[in-house]
Scaffold this active site. Structure first.
Site, PDB file in Angstrom:
ATOM      1  NE  ARG A 104      -3.787   0.485   1.961  1.00  0.00           N
ATOM      2  CZ  ARG A 104      -5.067   0.737   2.274  1.00  0.00           C
ATOM      3  NH1 ARG A 104      -5.316   1.500   3.210  1.00  0.00           N
ATOM      4  NH2 ARG A 104      -6.084   0.124   1.901  1.00  0.00           N
ATOM      5  CG  HIS A 131      -8.358   0.257  -3.124  1.00  0.00           C
ATOM      6  ND1 HIS A 131      -7.552  -0.998  -2.799  1.00  0.00           N
ATOM      7  CD2 HIS A 131      -8.943   0.489  -1.845  1.00  0.00           C
ATOM      8  CE1 HIS A 131      -7.899  -1.203  -1.581  1.00  0.00           C
ATOM      9  NE2 HIS A 131      -8.504  -0.371  -0.892  1.00  0.00           N
ATOM     10  CD  GLN A 134     -12.854  -2.019  -1.262  1.00  0.00           C
ATOM     11  OE1 GLN A 134     -12.226  -1.861  -0.087  1.00  0.00           O
ATOM     12  NE2 GLN A 134     -14.159  -2.417  -1.120  1.00  0.00           N
ATOM     13  CG  ASP A 229     -14.006   6.540  -0.965  1.00  0.00           C
ATOM     14  OD1 ASP A 229     -13.778   6.500   0.264  1.00  0.00           O
ATOM     15  OD2 ASP A 229     -13.081   6.346  -1.676  1.00  0.00           O
ATOM     16  CB  CYS A 270     -14.264   1.329  -0.228  1.00  0.00           C
ATOM     17  SG  CYS A 270     -13.920   3.192   0.028  1.00  0.00           S
ATOM     18  NE  ARG A 298     -10.105  -5.366   0.063  1.00  0.00           N
ATOM     19  CZ  ARG A 298      -9.472  -4.458   0.719  1.00  0.00           C
ATOM     20  NH1 ARG A 298      -9.894  -3.389   1.157  1.00  0.00           N
ATOM     21  NH2 ARG A 298      -8.040  -4.487   0.694  1.00  0.00           N
TER      22      ARG A 298
END
Length: 339
Positions: A104, A131, A134, A229, A270, A298
């Site tokens: 990340r 991402h 995700q 988001d 998310c 996830r």
């Protein structure tokens, strides 16, 4: 075996992405019955984080453990990519010690540089651009909550809010898969031309559609899923007052906005969420919210990605070869150390 990384869903065809999701569903079914196969027995995952994480860290670490492997957490500040050691050297050294790297990173070019230098698969755990893990999870969740009688290609997905890294990835995977994607945001916070161009190219190939609008009410009228988001990300803290003014209250996902969507429409996020900012508690905690199914997925998605990339590359020696080496080592220890 050809080395492949998981940096961007655009690197994969529609068929490959659907195969990956199908694999993930098989692994999830096994997990729900308490019998996840140890497909990555003794394999190791290096997890590099330039910023803290909850879902990404926990999902990858648990996934690797349940698949029979091991995950090593390299926390923020513990290694300095490109500072105390060059990016190339970090990638090459880790490649000699582990079977897969997940990172990340704050900048997308960092994950790209790691992948270019590594000799094991590299997985993008989030960058300032995208991402991808995700949104594979998101499509899996949509498939599990698909309205009766609809196919994946029939789904309408509406994203309300800033052009975040999640928006980038969701827009690209949905159009890649032939879905109908809408983004509603103030003009200033709509996606850049390069993202739109790629999404439109996807639509021409897949039959999907892309719509970008400033009208959130119009955007949700056909939505099967409404997604939002955070309105600001790392490094944008100074813009919070300006962004809040631009988005609030028109682009907040609340029950008034949901009234304009079909009755079956589900809400997605998310996470982490700023409750009471981009979305209200009433929506997040309602029966229309599937955020916790999404969060759980996830874990299953990381399992699918890890198996997809790593399992074909693992060495699987015969019992005879294992016995041969074990015997040699034990004979050495008996001779030299009397054990």
């Amino acid at each position: 075996m050809t080395l492949r990384h998981f940096i961007d869903t655009q690197d994969f065809s529609k068929e490959e992405l659907l195969d990956l999701i199908s694999l993930t569903r098989l692994i999830k079914e096994a997990d729900k019955q308490g019998c996840t196969p140890k497909l990555l027995k003794d394999a190791s995952l290096a997890m590099i984080f330039e910023e803290p994480s909850t879902r990404t860290r926990v999902s990858f670490e648990v996934a690797m453990t349940e698949l029979g492997g091991h995950a090593l957490y390299l926390k923020p500040g513990e290694i300095h990519l490109g500072v105390r050691e060059s990016l190339v050297d970090t990638a090459r050294v880790l490649s000699r010690m582990v079977d897969v790297i997940m990172a990340r990173t704050l900048k997308h070019e960092t994950i790209v540089g790691l992948a270019q230098a590594a000799t094991v698969p590299v997985i993008n755990g989030l960058t300032d651009y995208n991402h991808p893990t995700q949104v594979v999870c998101d499509v899996l969740t949509m498939m599990e909550h698909m309205p009766e009688g609809k196919r994946l290609e029939d789904l309408h997905v509406t994203f309300i809010g800033d052009a975040t890294n999640v928006l980038s990835s969701l827009m690209l995977i949905c159009t890649r898969l032939g879905m109908h994607f809408t983004h509603a945001a103030p003009k200033r916070y709509q996606p850049p031309e390069a993202w739109v161009k790629t999404a439109l190219e996807n639509c021409r190939e897949s039959g999907g559609t892309l719509r970008i609008t400033e009208d959130p009410v119009e955007a949700v009228k056909d939505a099967d899923f409404i997604y939002t988001d955070l309105w600001w990300w790392v490094g944008q803290e100074a813009e919070i007052p300006e962004r809040s003014k631009a988005f609030m209250p028109r682009y907040q996902v609340n029950m008034d906005l949901l009234k304009h969507a079909p009755a079956h429409c589900k809400f997605m996020h998310c996470l982490p969420a700023s409750r009471g900012v981009e979305v209200t508690d009433e929506v997040m905690d309602s029966e229309r919210s599937i955020i916790y199914d999404q969060a759980e997925n996830r874990l299953h998605t990381e399992k699918g990605i890890l198996v997809w990339l790593v399992y074909p590359r693992l060495k699987r020696p015969s019992a005879e070869l294992e016995a041969y080496h074990s015997g040699r080592i034990q004979a050495f220890l008996a001779e030299r150390m009397g054990v």
